[in-house]
Design a protein around this motif. Structure first.
Motif, PDB file in Angstrom:
ATOM      1  N   PHE A  94      62.101  40.161   5.575  1.00 22.50           N
ATOM      2  CA  PHE A  94      61.293  39.629   6.680  1.00 22.50           C
ATOM      3  C   PHE A  94      62.026  39.831   7.999  1.00 22.50           C
ATOM      4  O   PHE A  94      63.061  39.242   8.237  1.00 22.50           O
ATOM      5  CB  PHE A  94      60.975  38.153   6.443  1.00 22.50           C
ATOM      6  CG  PHE A  94      60.133  37.957   5.222  1.00 22.50           C
ATOM      7  CD1 PHE A  94      58.772  38.215   5.251  1.00 22.50           C
ATOM      8  CD2 PHE A  94      60.705  37.568   4.016  1.00 22.50           C
ATOM      9  CE1 PHE A  94      57.990  38.075   4.110  1.00 22.50           C
ATOM     10  CE2 PHE A  94      59.937  37.424   2.876  1.00 22.50           C
ATOM     11  CZ  PHE A  94      58.576  37.677   2.924  1.00 22.50           C
ATOM     12  N   HIS A  96      61.106  40.893  12.401  1.00 23.56           N
ATOM     13  CA  HIS A  96      60.268  40.283  13.444  1.00 23.56           C
ATOM     14  C   HIS A  96      58.820  40.250  12.962  1.00 23.56           C
ATOM     15  O   HIS A  96      58.332  41.253  12.448  1.00 23.56           O
ATOM     16  CB  HIS A  96      60.369  41.088  14.739  1.00 23.56           C
ATOM     17  CG  HIS A  96      61.756  41.084  15.303  1.00 23.56           C
ATOM     18  ND1 HIS A  96      62.265  39.995  15.971  1.00 23.56           N
ATOM     19  CD2 HIS A  96      62.751  42.001  15.253  1.00 23.56           C
ATOM     20  CE1 HIS A  96      63.518  40.260  16.317  1.00 23.56           C
ATOM     21  NE2 HIS A  96      63.834  41.460  15.891  1.00 23.56           N
ATOM     22  N   VAL A 133      66.742  31.699  13.886  1.00 23.17           N
ATOM     23  CA  VAL A 133      66.649  32.534  15.099  1.00 23.17           C
ATOM     24  C   VAL A 133      65.713  31.885  16.131  1.00 23.17           C
ATOM     25  O   VAL A 133      65.981  31.907  17.333  1.00 23.17           O
ATOM     26  CB  VAL A 133      66.217  33.986  14.760  1.00 23.17           C
ATOM     27  CG1 VAL A 133      64.822  34.049  14.201  1.00 23.17           C
ATOM     28  CG2 VAL A 133      66.304  34.889  15.970  1.00 23.17           C
ATOM     29  N   ILE A 140      60.981  32.257  21.714  1.00 26.26           N
ATOM     30  CA  ILE A 140      60.154  32.973  20.723  1.00 26.26           C
ATOM     31  C   ILE A 140      58.891  32.161  20.425  1.00 26.26           C
ATOM     32  O   ILE A 140      57.826  32.716  20.158  1.00 26.26           O
ATOM     33  CB  ILE A 140      60.941  33.214  19.402  1.00 26.26           C
ATOM     34  CG1 ILE A 140      62.140  34.134  19.650  1.00 26.26           C
ATOM     35  CG2 ILE A 140      60.050  33.799  18.305  1.00 26.26           C
ATOM     36  CD1 ILE A 140      63.034  34.334  18.425  1.00 26.26           C
TER      37      ILE A 140
HETATM   38  P1  ATP Z   1      69.902  44.862   8.332  1.00 25.17           P
HETATM   39  O1  ATP Z   1      70.487  44.689   9.695  1.00 25.17           O
HETATM   40  O2  ATP Z   1      70.896  44.726   7.232  1.00 25.17           O
HETATM   41  O3  ATP Z   1      69.043  46.071   8.180  1.00 25.17           O
HETATM   42  P2  ATP Z   1      68.349  42.582   8.949  1.00 25.17           P
HETATM   43  O4  ATP Z   1      67.714  41.584   8.040  1.00 25.17           O
HETATM   44  O5  ATP Z   1      69.403  42.072   9.877  1.00 25.17           O
HETATM   45  O6  ATP Z   1      68.901  43.686   8.018  1.00 25.17           O
HETATM   46  P3  ATP Z   1      67.128  43.661  11.276  1.00 25.17           P
HETATM   47  O7  ATP Z   1      65.949  44.545  11.469  1.00 25.17           O
HETATM   48  O8  ATP Z   1      68.456  44.072  11.796  1.00 25.17           O
HETATM   49  O9  ATP Z   1      67.222  43.320   9.725  1.00 25.17           O
HETATM   50  O10 ATP Z   1      66.830  42.264  11.927  1.00 25.17           O
HETATM   51  C1  ATP Z   1      65.663  41.555  11.697  1.00 25.17           C
HETATM   52  C2  ATP Z   1      65.577  40.544  12.800  1.00 25.17           C
HETATM   53  O11 ATP Z   1      64.315  39.878  12.699  1.00 25.17           O
HETATM   54  C3  ATP Z   1      66.665  39.485  12.715  1.00 25.17           C
HETATM   55  O12 ATP Z   1      67.321  39.384  13.945  1.00 25.17           O
HETATM   56  C4  ATP Z   1      65.869  38.224  12.437  1.00 25.17           C
HETATM   57  O13 ATP Z   1      66.472  37.090  13.009  1.00 25.17           O
HETATM   58  C5  ATP Z   1      64.537  38.550  13.032  1.00 25.17           C
HETATM   59  N1  ATP Z   1      63.461  37.720  12.478  1.00 25.17           N
HETATM   60  C6  ATP Z   1      63.160  37.526  11.199  1.00 25.17           C
HETATM   61  N2  ATP Z   1      62.162  36.627  11.062  1.00 25.17           N
HETATM   62  C7  ATP Z   1      61.830  36.249  12.311  1.00 25.17           C
HETATM   63  C8  ATP Z   1      60.888  35.337  12.843  1.00 25.17           C
HETATM   64  N3  ATP Z   1      60.086  34.638  12.053  1.00 25.17           N
HETATM   65  N4  ATP Z   1      60.808  35.212  14.178  1.00 25.17           N
HETATM   66  C9  ATP Z   1      61.622  35.920  14.984  1.00 25.17           C
HETATM   67  N5  ATP Z   1      62.539  36.794  14.542  1.00 25.17           N
HETATM   68  C10 ATP Z   1      62.648  36.956  13.232  1.00 25.17           C
END
Ligand code: ATP
Ligand code: MG
Length: 289
Positions: A94, A96, A133, A140
């Motif tokens: 999951f 953004h 976050v 947000i």
């Molecule tokens: P990796 O970096 O290992 O690929 P990751 O899970 O960090 O995996 P990213 O694409 O780097 O993936 O980051 C996903 C981002 O989405 C994170 O910063 C997370 O906090 C954010 N995120 C996830 N769910 C939500 C939400 N409901 N609202 C806002 N931001 C979110």
């Protein structure tokens, strides 16, 4: 060797000060080979118990992974689940939320991905982002189209925790066992891993400038995690604070916790009753013709 996982479990109702929780403990393995051997034993057990889960078709297991960047969520998921039948396991990441997801309440997008009976579901990040976050960056919330009275509610975050614990209670009553892992990484180890990602061409793709921005909010995240863990670790859906500075050790701890949870279900292969035995006998006869 059985790893005692109790020290990593957050007791229901306990206050959490992450500084008092280790990011590193004495390893449960004494060499690379020993690690491989221990992990293989866990994986074998997990695979066997997942089969029982599937055969019984009554329970499911939901594993939630949360952590700061580079804590090793992906690696832990990959290695711990490597021996499980891919048909019995579902992984969702999951990031953004999409425009469509923002049109719904904050539990909607993950609810659609909950594991079916007999399966192990894995959430790489989860609805917990909504109290992590989003709490660190409350702006947000403006994009979430919430009613004004919710936004101005002084108990807004408490109510979000409550929505989560209510959901998890409901899941438990209906056969889903929920385990939550916070991979607890030190800031120094995150720096080391980021440097590795910057220096190694094969790892460059893993690094984003946003990782550095979020690192700037380190203490805000730790505070958000502390409140979240304290508010949402329950008897039925516990949080585990897994020391994550040593990735291998973290994988051994996680796989032990998952094995223990499946074992606690005390599942056996379904026994055929007299009617079914008769039916099987008839089928055997037909097959012989
Ligand atoms: P990796 O970096 O290992 O690929 P990751 O899970 O960090 O995996 P990213 O694409 O780097 O993936 O980051 C996903 C981002 O989405 C994170 O910063 C997370 O906090 C954010 N995120 C996830 N769910 C939500 C939400 N409901 N609202 C806002 N931001 C979110
Ligand atoms: Mg990331």
């Amino acid at each position: 060797m059985k790893i005692s996982t109790k020290p990593f479990r957050v007791r229901a109702g306990a206050k959490v000060r992450l500084k008092q929780w280790p990011t590193k403990v004495k390893p449960f393995y004494n060499s690379a080979e020993h690690y491989q051997k221990l992990l293989a034993t866990h994986i074998q057990e997990l695979s066997k118990r997942q089969e029982l889960l599937y055969a019984n078709n009554r329970y499911s297991l939901l594993l939630i992974f949360q952590a700061m960047d580079a804590a090793g969520k992906d690696g832990a998921i990959k290695h711990v689940m490597s021996g499980v039948n891919p048909q019995g396991c579902q992984v969702f990441s999951f990031k953004h939320p999409s425009a469509e997801e923002l049109e719904h309440d904050f539990l909607w997008r993950t609810t659609r991905c909950l594991p079916e009976r007999g399966r192990i579901g894995i959430f790489n990040r989860s609805y917990y982002e909504e109290v992590l976050v989003v709490k660190v960056h409350p702006e947000i919330l403006r994009g979430q189209a919430l009613p004004e009275e919710s936004l101005t509610d002084k108990k807004f975050w408490d109510k979000r925790y409550r929505s989560i614990t209510d959901l998890e209670k409901h899941l438990h009553r209906n056969g889903t066992r929920v385990l939550k892992f916070f991979l607890h990484l030190s800031k120094a180890e995150q720096r080391r891993r980021f440097l590795k990602r910057l220096d190694d061409p094969a790892r460059n793709w893993k690094f984003s400038k946003f990782d550095l921005v979020e690192r700037g909010f380190w203490s805000e995240y730790q505070a958000a995690y502390e409140e979240c863990l304290a508010a949402t670790s329950t008897e039925h859906a516990p949080w585990f604070v897994v020391p994550a500075d040593d990735k291998l050790n973290a994988r051994l701890i996680i796989s032990q916790i998952v094995c223990d949870a499946l074992k606690d279900l005390q599942l056996e292969f379904p026994q055929a009753d007299a009617k079914r035995l008769q039916e099987l006998k008839n089928l055997r006869r037909q097959l012989a013709d």
